[in-house]
Design a protein around this motif. Structure first.
Motif, short mmCIF file in Angstrom:
data_model
loop_
_atom_site.label_atom_id
_atom_site.label_comp_id
_atom_site.label_asym_id
_atom_site.label_seq_id
_atom_site.Cartn_x
_atom_site.Cartn_y
_atom_site.Cartn_z
N SER A 1 0.84 -1.21 0.00
CA SER A 1 0.00 0.00 0.00
C SER A 1 0.87 1.26 0.00
O SER A 1 2.09 1.19 0.22
N VAL A 2 0.21 2.40 -0.21
CA VAL A 2 0.92 3.68 -0.19
C VAL A 2 1.54 3.93 1.18
O VAL A 2 2.61 4.52 1.30
N ALA A 3 0.88 3.43 2.21
CA ALA A 3 1.40 3.62 3.58
C ALA A 3 2.52 2.65 3.91
O ALA A 3 3.16 2.76 4.96
N GLY A 4 2.78 1.70 3.01
CA GLY A 4 3.87 0.75 3.23
C GLY A 4 3.44 -0.59 3.83
O GLY A 4 4.28 -1.45 4.08
N THR A 5 2.11 -0.77 4.05
CA THR A 5 1.62 -2.05 4.59
C THR A 5 1.74 -3.11 3.50
O THR A 5 1.35 -2.90 2.35
N LYS A 6 2.27 -4.27 3.88
CA LYS A 6 2.45 -5.37 2.93
C LYS A 6 1.51 -6.51 3.32
O LYS A 6 1.53 -6.97 4.47
N SER A 7 0.71 -6.98 2.38
CA SER A 7 -0.21 -8.09 2.67
C SER A 7 -0.23 -9.07 1.51
O SER A 7 -0.07 -8.69 0.34
N TRP A 8 -0.37 -10.34 1.86
CA TRP A 8 -0.42 -11.40 0.87
C TRP A 8 -1.87 -11.59 0.40
O TRP A 8 -2.79 -11.65 1.20
N ARG A 9 -2.04 -11.66 -0.91
CA ARG A 9 -3.36 -11.86 -1.49
C ARG A 9 -3.28 -12.91 -2.60
O ARG A 9 -2.20 -13.15 -3.14
N ILE A 10 -4.42 -13.48 -2.91
CA ILE A 10 -4.46 -14.45 -4.01
C ILE A 10 -5.76 -14.25 -4.78
O ILE A 10 -6.83 -14.06 -4.18
N ASP A 11 -5.67 -14.25 -6.09
CA ASP A 11 -6.84 -14.18 -6.97
C ASP A 11 -7.11 -15.56 -7.54
O ASP A 11 -6.16 -16.30 -7.88
N TYR A 12 -8.38 -15.93 -7.64
CA TYR A 12 -8.73 -17.22 -8.22
C TYR A 12 -10.15 -17.15 -8.77
O TYR A 12 -10.96 -16.30 -8.36
N PRO A 13 -10.51 -18.02 -9.71
CA PRO A 13 -11.87 -18.05 -10.25
C PRO A 13 -12.79 -18.82 -9.30
O PRO A 13 -12.47 -19.94 -8.90
N ALA A 14 -13.92 -18.21 -8.93
CA ALA A 14 -14.88 -18.90 -8.05
C ALA A 14 -15.37 -20.18 -8.72
O ALA A 14 -15.60 -20.19 -9.93
N PRO A 15 -15.52 -21.29 -7.97
CA PRO A 15 -15.87 -22.59 -8.57
C PRO A 15 -17.15 -22.58 -9.39
O PRO A 15 -17.21 -23.20 -10.46
N LEU A 16 -18.18 -21.85 -8.98
CA LEU A 16 -19.45 -21.89 -9.69
C LEU A 16 -19.55 -20.80 -10.75
O LEU A 16 -19.89 -21.08 -11.91
N THR A 17 -19.25 -19.57 -10.39
CA THR A 17 -19.44 -18.45 -11.32
C THR A 17 -18.24 -18.19 -12.22
O THR A 17 -18.36 -17.51 -13.24
N LYS A 18 -17.09 -18.73 -11.82
CA LYS A 18 -15.82 -18.48 -12.52
C LYS A 18 -15.40 -17.01 -12.47
O LYS A 18 -14.45 -16.59 -13.13
N LYS A 19 -16.12 -16.23 -11.65
CA LYS A 19 -15.76 -14.83 -11.48
C LYS A 19 -14.51 -14.73 -10.62
O LYS A 19 -14.36 -15.44 -9.64
N ARG A 20 -13.60 -13.83 -11.01
CA ARG A 20 -12.33 -13.74 -10.29
C ARG A 20 -12.56 -13.03 -8.95
O ARG A 20 -13.13 -11.94 -8.88
N VAL A 21 -12.13 -13.69 -7.89
CA VAL A 21 -12.29 -13.14 -6.54
C VAL A 21 -10.92 -13.12 -5.85
O VAL A 21 -9.97 -13.77 -6.30
#
Length: 400
Positions: free
Chosen positions: A36-56
């Motif tokens: 982030s701009v404030a320097g906070t570092k966080s781990w995230r992961i994007d994946y396609p939802a099993p039913l909708t295939k929408k990226r979450v």
């Protein structure tokens, strides 16, 4: 800033600095470090939802609390969850809900809830239950109910048993069982694990209460009671105990509403055995008992026949009658209030020659017939009426 195409290194993660805009450092497999701009570092992961295939997106946690290696492990768990056809977001919410449930579902919390609801119990029983709960909480207190195993309860009880307190250990196991059954009934546990501990604890040696069974000495004690110069209510209780030989708690908690002095009966459900036998105990009142109760009724103070000295909403304390015996010179190693039951059992059988089953039924004990079935407490009432009157007459003879 350009995205890193190769898997990240710990140095890259550690040295990542804030910029004018938030940015990502990609590690692969949909996972990245968000700065982030404030320097906070966080781990995230994007994946396609099993039913909708929408990226979450799911946030795995902050760096450095979640290291690069730990983040990759969490990514692997998510990939496995997706491969099983489950949505990691739902799994995460379910886990969080379960953790919240367990944090509010510890043995200490459920035990306190259970004990607080037992408003019908005496203050002494409440005090003892809280003491047993304190001992159990040393081992079980912070444990979620559904994680407690039989061996955990046994360890708590044996810690007390090993110090020689055998009866206390058994009481602890009994209370633990009550707490678990309450938890099952309120959907906070699946089963009572103490059921697996039958016979696991040592039984304390049988405790025999001192009792006078010699007719001459018993008569001397009855004369001493007649000469008691303390409270009138206590004196009446002392005179009724050898005559009716109920448990001391049953006498102390006796209520006027349970007596019918016209029909010479006292009907109540013994608290000690009501779960085992269910039916009420009928105590036929000899004429001597009716006379005592009639005089006592003239001084009635509330619903209890024998209320406490300073209040009418509580019964006489459990030590009052034993202390009164001591004032008469009858010490605990000679005879106790509970000992009147043993005296009656022995003397009615030996002196009046009554069948033991009549005596045991009148004591409120479970008496099986020849087929192993328990007699109902209302059975043999005519025989017991005769026995109780003859017993009262016999006591008068002993006094004279």
């Amino acid at each position: 800033m350009a995205k890193t195409k190769q898997p990240l290194t710990h140095t890259q993660v550690n040295q990542a600095k804030p910029a004018d805009k938030p940015y990502k450092l990609t590690d692969g497999g949909g996972m990245y470090l968000y700065v982030s701009v404030a320097g906070t570092k966080s781990w995230r992961i994007d994946y396609p939802a099993p039913l909708t295939k929408k990226r979450v997106t799911i946030t795995l946690g902050k760096f450095p609390e979640i290291t690069l290696a730990h983040a990759r492990q969490l990514r692997g768990d998510i990939k496995y969850t997706l491969a099983m056809g489950q949505d990691p977001r739902k799994v995460k919410k379910d886990d969080e809900r379960q953790q919240l449930l367990e944090s509010n579902n510890t043995f200490a919390m459920i035990a306190e809830e259970y004990i607080s609801r037992q408003t019908h119990l005496s203050s002494a029983t409440h005090k003892n239950n809280r003491r047993y709960a304190t001992y159990l909480n040393k081992v079980l207190g912070d444990m979620p109910m559904n994680q407690i195993k039989p061996i955990d309860v046994l360890d708590a009880c044996r810690a007390v048993e090993s110090r020689g307190y055998l009866e206390t250990a058994l009481k602890m196991k009994s209370l633990a069982g009550q707490v678990f059954r309450y938890a099952v009934q309120t959907a906070k546990a699946e089963r009572d694990v103490t059921q697996d501990l039958k016979g696991a604890l040592k039984e304390p040696p049988t405790k025999h209460y001192p009792a006078i069974i010699d007719p001459f000495r018993f008569g001397q004690m009855l004369r001493s009671i007649d000469d008691y110069n303390g409270s009138f209510e206590v004196k009446c209780a002392l005179k009724l105990m050898p005559m009716l030989f109920v448990r001391s708690g049953e006498m102390r908690y006796a209520k006027w509403s349970d007596f019918n002095l016209e029909k010479n009966t006292w009907i109540f459900t013994p608290r000690k055995t009501k779960r085992k036998m269910g039916t009420s105990l009928i105590v036929p009142l000899p004429k001597q008992a009716v006379e005592i109760l009639s005089k006592l009724a003239e001084h009635k103070r509330g619903e209890f026949v024998f209320p406490a000295i300073h209040t009418t909403v509580q019964p006489m304390s459990e030590n009052t009658m034993n202390q009164a015996l001591k004032r008469l010179g009858i010490t605990g190693d000679t005879h106790t209030i509970h000992g009147f039951r043993a005296s009656a059992r022995t003397m009615i059988s030996e002196q009046l020659k009554y069948d033991d089953k009549f005596i045991e039924l009148q004591l409120g004990h479970r008496v099986p017939d020849m087929h192993g079935r328990a007699y109902n407490r209302a059975q043999f009432l005519d025989e017991r009426k005769k026995m109780m009157q003859e017993w009262a007459d016999y006591l008068d003879e002993l006094k004279s």
